[in-house]
Design a protein around this motif. Sequence first.
Motif, PDB file in Angstrom:
ATOM      1  N   GLY A 210       0.826  -1.211   0.000  1.00 39.77           N
ATOM      2  CA  GLY A 210       0.000   0.000   0.000  1.00 39.77           C
ATOM      3  C   GLY A 210       0.852   1.250   0.000  1.00 39.77           C
ATOM      4  O   GLY A 210       2.062   1.207  -0.262  1.00 39.77           O
ATOM      5  N   ARG A 211       0.193   2.351   0.338  1.00 38.59           N
ATOM      6  CA  ARG A 211       0.899   3.640   0.344  1.00 38.59           C
ATOM      7  C   ARG A 211       2.075   3.622   1.310  1.00 38.59           C
ATOM      8  O   ARG A 211       3.053   4.334   1.135  1.00 38.59           O
ATOM      9  CB  ARG A 211      -0.093   4.756   0.723  1.00 38.59           C
ATOM     10  N   LYS A 214       5.727   3.383   0.099  1.00 39.62           N
ATOM     11  CA  LYS A 214       6.382   4.696  -0.090  1.00 39.62           C
ATOM     12  C   LYS A 214       7.060   4.966  -1.422  1.00 39.62           C
ATOM     13  O   LYS A 214       7.375   6.117  -1.724  1.00 39.62           O
ATOM     14  CB  LYS A 214       7.385   4.979   1.044  1.00 39.62           C
ATOM     15  N   ARG A 237      -5.211   0.815  -3.914  1.00 36.51           N
ATOM     16  CA  ARG A 237      -5.345   1.961  -4.820  1.00 36.51           C
ATOM     17  C   ARG A 237      -4.447   3.108  -4.358  1.00 36.51           C
ATOM     18  O   ARG A 237      -3.946   3.870  -5.176  1.00 36.51           O
ATOM     19  CB  ARG A 237      -6.805   2.405  -4.873  1.00 36.51           C
ATOM     20  N   GLY A 238      -4.234   3.180  -3.050  1.00 31.92           N
ATOM     21  CA  GLY A 238      -3.339   4.222  -2.535  1.00 31.92           C
ATOM     22  C   GLY A 238      -1.971   4.139  -3.199  1.00 31.92           C
ATOM     23  O   GLY A 238      -1.408   5.151  -3.620  1.00 31.92           O
ATOM     24  N   GLN A 250      -4.007  -3.241  -8.974  1.00 33.17           N
ATOM     25  CA  GLN A 250      -4.921  -2.783  -7.916  1.00 33.17           C
ATOM     26  C   GLN A 250      -5.938  -3.862  -7.529  1.00 33.17           C
ATOM     27  O   GLN A 250      -6.599  -4.472  -8.357  1.00 33.17           O
ATOM     28  CB  GLN A 250      -5.678  -1.540  -8.374  1.00 33.17           C
ATOM     29  N   ILE A 251      -6.042  -4.042  -6.214  1.00 33.16           N
ATOM     30  CA  ILE A 251      -6.997  -5.005  -5.658  1.00 33.16           C
ATOM     31  C   ILE A 251      -8.080  -4.217  -4.924  1.00 33.16           C
ATOM     32  O   ILE A 251      -7.758  -3.285  -4.180  1.00 33.16           O
ATOM     33  CB  ILE A 251      -6.271  -5.961  -4.687  1.00 33.16           C
ATOM     34  N   THR A 254     -12.716  -1.392  -7.031  1.00 29.98           N
ATOM     35  CA  THR A 254     -12.556  -0.929  -8.412  1.00 29.98           C
ATOM     36  C   THR A 254     -11.308  -1.537  -9.053  1.00 29.98           C
ATOM     37  O   THR A 254     -10.824  -1.052 -10.067  1.00 29.98           O
ATOM     38  CB  THR A 254     -12.491   0.615  -8.464  1.00 29.98           C
ATOM     39  N   ILE A 268      -0.827  -1.365   4.173  1.00 31.36           N
ATOM     40  CA  ILE A 268      -2.184  -1.101   3.667  1.00 31.36           C
ATOM     41  C   ILE A 268      -3.089  -0.880   4.878  1.00 31.36           C
ATOM     42  O   ILE A 268      -3.100  -1.710   5.797  1.00 31.36           O
ATOM     43  CB  ILE A 268      -2.703  -2.299   2.838  1.00 31.36           C
ATOM     44  N   ALA A 271      -8.913  -0.041   4.058  1.00 32.23           N
ATOM     45  CA  ALA A 271     -10.165   0.661   3.712  1.00 32.23           C
ATOM     46  C   ALA A 271     -11.168  -0.351   3.166  1.00 32.23           C
ATOM     47  O   ALA A 271     -10.778  -1.348   2.559  1.00 32.23           O
ATOM     48  CB  ALA A 271      -9.879   1.747   2.663  1.00 32.23           C
ATOM     49  N   HIS A 274     -10.736  -1.573  -0.261  1.00 29.98           N
ATOM     50  CA  HIS A 274      -9.669  -2.563  -0.479  1.00 29.98           C
ATOM     51  C   HIS A 274     -10.146  -3.947  -0.031  1.00 29.98           C
ATOM     52  O   HIS A 274      -9.949  -4.941  -0.732  1.00 29.98           O
ATOM     53  CB  HIS A 274      -8.391  -2.163   0.261  1.00 29.98           C
ATOM     54  N   ILE A 287       0.874  -6.444   7.830  1.00 31.68           N
ATOM     55  CA  ILE A 287       2.060  -5.811   8.419  1.00 31.68           C
ATOM     56  C   ILE A 287       1.816  -4.306   8.347  1.00 31.68           C
ATOM     57  O   ILE A 287       1.647  -3.738   7.265  1.00 31.68           O
ATOM     58  CB  ILE A 287       3.340  -6.183   7.627  1.00 31.68           C
ATOM     59  N   ASP A 290       0.864   0.888  12.358  1.00 30.28           N
ATOM     60  CA  ASP A 290      -0.207   1.446  13.198  1.00 30.28           C
ATOM     61  C   ASP A 290      -1.050   0.306  13.782  1.00 30.28           C
ATOM     62  O   ASP A 290      -1.795  -0.357  13.063  1.00 30.28           O
ATOM     63  CB  ASP A 290      -1.077   2.368  12.328  1.00 30.28           C
ATOM     64  N   ALA A 293      -4.708   0.146  12.804  1.00 32.15           N
ATOM     65  CA  ALA A 293      -5.104   0.074  11.381  1.00 32.15           C
ATOM     66  C   ALA A 293      -6.238  -0.942  11.222  1.00 32.15           C
ATOM     67  O   ALA A 293      -6.157  -2.065  11.742  1.00 32.15           O
ATOM     68  CB  ALA A 293      -3.904  -0.315  10.519  1.00 32.15           C
ATOM     69  N   GLY A 305       4.673  -3.112  13.077  1.00 32.65           N
ATOM     70  CA  GLY A 305       6.057  -2.663  12.968  1.00 32.65           C
ATOM     71  C   GLY A 305       6.331  -2.082  11.603  1.00 32.65           C
ATOM     72  O   GLY A 305       5.429  -1.958  10.755  1.00 32.65           O
ATOM     73  N   ASP A 306       7.593  -1.743  11.392  1.00 35.95           N
ATOM     74  CA  ASP A 306       8.020  -1.089  10.157  1.00 35.95           C
ATOM     75  C   ASP A 306       8.234  -2.143   9.066  1.00 35.95           C
ATOM     76  O   ASP A 306       9.079  -3.034   9.207  1.00 35.95           O
ATOM     77  CB  ASP A 306       9.330  -0.332  10.443  1.00 35.95           C
TER      78      ASP A 306
HETATM   79  P1  FAD Z   1      -3.372   4.465   3.400  1.00 32.84           P
HETATM   80  O1  FAD Z   1      -4.792   4.450   3.809  1.00 32.84           O
HETATM   81  O2  FAD Z   1      -2.665   5.769   3.328  1.00 32.84           O
HETATM   82  O3  FAD Z   1      -2.599   3.464   4.369  1.00 32.84           O
HETATM   83  C1  FAD Z   1      -1.209   3.333   4.394  1.00 32.84           C
HETATM   84  C2  FAD Z   1      -0.899   2.429   5.576  1.00 32.84           C
HETATM   85  O4  FAD Z   1       0.495   2.169   5.590  1.00 32.84           O
HETATM   86  C3  FAD Z   1      -1.261   3.029   6.923  1.00 32.84           C
HETATM   87  O5  FAD Z   1      -2.107   2.133   7.618  1.00 32.84           O
HETATM   88  C4  FAD Z   1       0.084   3.209   7.638  1.00 32.84           C
HETATM   89  O6  FAD Z   1      -0.004   2.950   9.030  1.00 32.84           O
HETATM   90  C5  FAD Z   1       0.908   2.144   6.950  1.00 32.84           C
HETATM   91  N1  FAD Z   1       2.354   2.436   6.956  1.00 32.84           N
HETATM   92  C6  FAD Z   1       2.978   3.593   6.596  1.00 32.84           C
HETATM   93  N2  FAD Z   1       4.309   3.428   6.691  1.00 32.84           N
HETATM   94  C7  FAD Z   1       4.541   2.162   7.136  1.00 32.84           C
HETATM   95  C8  FAD Z   1       5.712   1.425   7.425  1.00 32.84           C
HETATM   96  N3  FAD Z   1       6.926   1.948   7.262  1.00 32.84           N
HETATM   97  N4  FAD Z   1       5.572   0.147   7.872  1.00 32.84           N
HETATM   98  C9  FAD Z   1       4.342  -0.416   8.031  1.00 32.84           C
HETATM   99  N5  FAD Z   1       3.192   0.258   7.758  1.00 32.84           N
HETATM  100  C10 FAD Z   1       3.291   1.533   7.314  1.00 32.84           C
HETATM  101  N6  FAD Z   1      -8.706   1.261  -2.554  1.00 32.84           N
HETATM  102  C11 FAD Z   1      -8.215   0.062  -2.897  1.00 32.84           C
HETATM  103  O7  FAD Z   1      -7.212  -0.397  -2.349  1.00 32.84           O
HETATM  104  N7  FAD Z   1      -8.802  -0.651  -3.903  1.00 32.84           N
HETATM  105  C12 FAD Z   1      -9.899  -0.218  -4.573  1.00 32.84           C
HETATM  106  O8  FAD Z   1     -10.374  -0.911  -5.489  1.00 32.84           O
HETATM  107  C13 FAD Z   1     -10.449   1.036  -4.204  1.00 32.84           C
HETATM  108  N8  FAD Z   1     -11.565   1.505  -4.802  1.00 32.84           N
HETATM  109  C14 FAD Z   1     -12.108   2.673  -4.376  1.00 32.84           C
HETATM  110  C15 FAD Z   1     -13.320   3.125  -4.929  1.00 32.84           C
HETATM  111  C16 FAD Z   1     -13.884   4.303  -4.478  1.00 32.84           C
HETATM  112  C17 FAD Z   1     -15.190   4.736  -5.070  1.00 32.84           C
HETATM  113  C18 FAD Z   1     -13.242   5.042  -3.471  1.00 32.84           C
HETATM  114  C19 FAD Z   1     -13.867   6.316  -2.957  1.00 32.84           C
HETATM  115  C20 FAD Z   1     -12.046   4.639  -2.924  1.00 32.84           C
HETATM  116  C21 FAD Z   1     -11.462   3.451  -3.372  1.00 32.84           C
HETATM  117  N9  FAD Z   1     -10.260   2.988  -2.833  1.00 32.84           N
HETATM  118  C22 FAD Z   1      -9.789   1.759  -3.185  1.00 32.84           C
HETATM  119  C23 FAD Z   1      -9.437   3.834  -1.954  1.00 32.84           C
HETATM  120  C24 FAD Z   1      -9.570   3.483  -0.483  1.00 32.84           C
HETATM  121  O9  FAD Z   1     -10.649   4.194   0.079  1.00 32.84           O
HETATM  122  C25 FAD Z   1      -8.269   3.869   0.271  1.00 32.84           C
HETATM  123  O10 FAD Z   1      -8.015   5.246   0.056  1.00 32.84           O
HETATM  124  C26 FAD Z   1      -7.048   3.105  -0.163  1.00 32.84           C
HETATM  125  O11 FAD Z   1      -7.310   1.715  -0.109  1.00 32.84           O
HETATM  126  C27 FAD Z   1      -5.888   3.429   0.783  1.00 32.84           C
HETATM  127  O12 FAD Z   1      -4.729   2.783   0.348  1.00 32.84           O
HETATM  128  P2  FAD Z   1      -3.614   2.392   1.412  1.00 32.84           P
HETATM  129  O13 FAD Z   1      -4.193   1.529   2.472  1.00 32.84           O
HETATM  130  O14 FAD Z   1      -2.460   1.889   0.643  1.00 32.84           O
HETATM  131  O15 FAD Z   1      -3.181   3.822   1.961  1.00 32.84           O
END
Ligand code: FAD
Length: 323
Positions: A210-211, A214, A237-238, A250-251, A254, A268, A271, A274, A287, A290, A293, A305-306
């Motif tokens: 996920g995001r 980085k 998606r992030g 992307q999983i 959408t 990840i 959300a 996801h 993993i 937070d 999470a 952890g990291d």
């Molecule tokens: P974030 O929510 O930013 O989470 C990042 C995570 O990484 C955090 O929990 C943080 O604690 C952790 N992290 C950061 N650094 C570290 C580290 N060093 N070690 C360990 N952990 C760390 N999302 C999807 O995934 N798939 C979809 O198909 C999808 N469809 C969508 C459709 C619509 C209509 C909408 C509105 C949104 C959709 N989304 C989808 C987006 C979804 O709402 C979230 O925004 C997205 O899933 C967030 O991605 P993320 O978890 O990677 O990012």
Amino acid sequence: MAKKVLVIGEVKDGVLRNVSFEAIAAGKTVANGGEVVGVLLGENVSGLTDELIQYGADRVIVVDHADLSSYTTDAYQQALLQVFDVENPEGVILGHTSIGKDVSPRLAMKLNAGLISDAVSIELDGEDAVFTRPIYSGKAFEKKKVKEGVVFATIRPNNIEALEPDSARKVDITNLTVDIKDLRTTIKDVVRKATGGVDLSEANVVVAGGRGVKSKEGFGPLQELADLLGGAVGASRGACDADYCDYGLQIGQTGKVVTPDLYFAIGISGAIQHLAGMSNSKVIVAINKDPEAPIFEIADYGIVGDLFEIVPILTEELKNVLV
Ligand code: FAD
């Protein structure tokens, strides 16, 4: 009553996708002792008939045509309708793949059949096949059956177990000539993105980032872990929005829906959108640094952890066990 069920084999890069074998197993349930007929469409695909037979097809129809070398809606629809005209099936099963999702509603409409899409299991209730399918982004399941007419269904990859292959099986193979005309689209060339070998939607192990990963480079250790486990890399998606990886990975709601035996959610948050694409995975390992999470709420195993420290350690430990 026993039924005749057509199962449409899906060929990708000259290889039958696993979901074709799972669809034969599904077809056996729907057929209820009747005949399961494998249908192969493409160009020069007759070499693939053996696999359909080994996995349980009672008969195979091959439709070989230059216009079927790559999938187009028009050509597949025309070819399959001609197969249906000859066979008059009482059931039709396809994989719930991009092709299955595209062509099945069109065919079902032409057959005036009820379509049950994205089934994850099938059982018999008396003589009727009852399909279970997820609703509300996987938060609940409903059971459905077709009360009259052709039973038409698509099945989600990786959910219905294929039968054990039997290389001794021998059945009839028929070549069917079809007439394909007035195509509105033709494929001139297919340019593939360079992706790893394992198909994400059929992978037994998915390592998703996920995001929190980085950067593009941050996905390197995830790829290494996936390669070690014979799996595929996926993403939230992030991560895709941040351009760390291609949207093809992307999983989620959408993106692609996956049901692997083992799913790693790395960096990840979890959300709901996801979760819609992965919550039915058999074992989920999260993993995340937070501890609050939301992904931990559905994880079977959680590591707080990291990820940049944990993933390399995990890979090394697994190497000691596996290599
Ligand atoms: P974030 O929510 O930013 O989470 C990042 C995570 O990484 C955090 O929990 C943080 O604690 C952790 N992290 C950061 N650094 C570290 C580290 N060093 N070690 C360990 N952990 C760390 N999302 C999807 O995934 N798939 C979809 O198909 C999808 N469809 C969508 C459709 C619509 C209509 C909408 C509105 C949104 C959709 N989304 C989808 C987006 C979804 O709402 C979230 O925004 C997205 O899933 C967030 O991605 P993320 O978890 O990677 O990012």
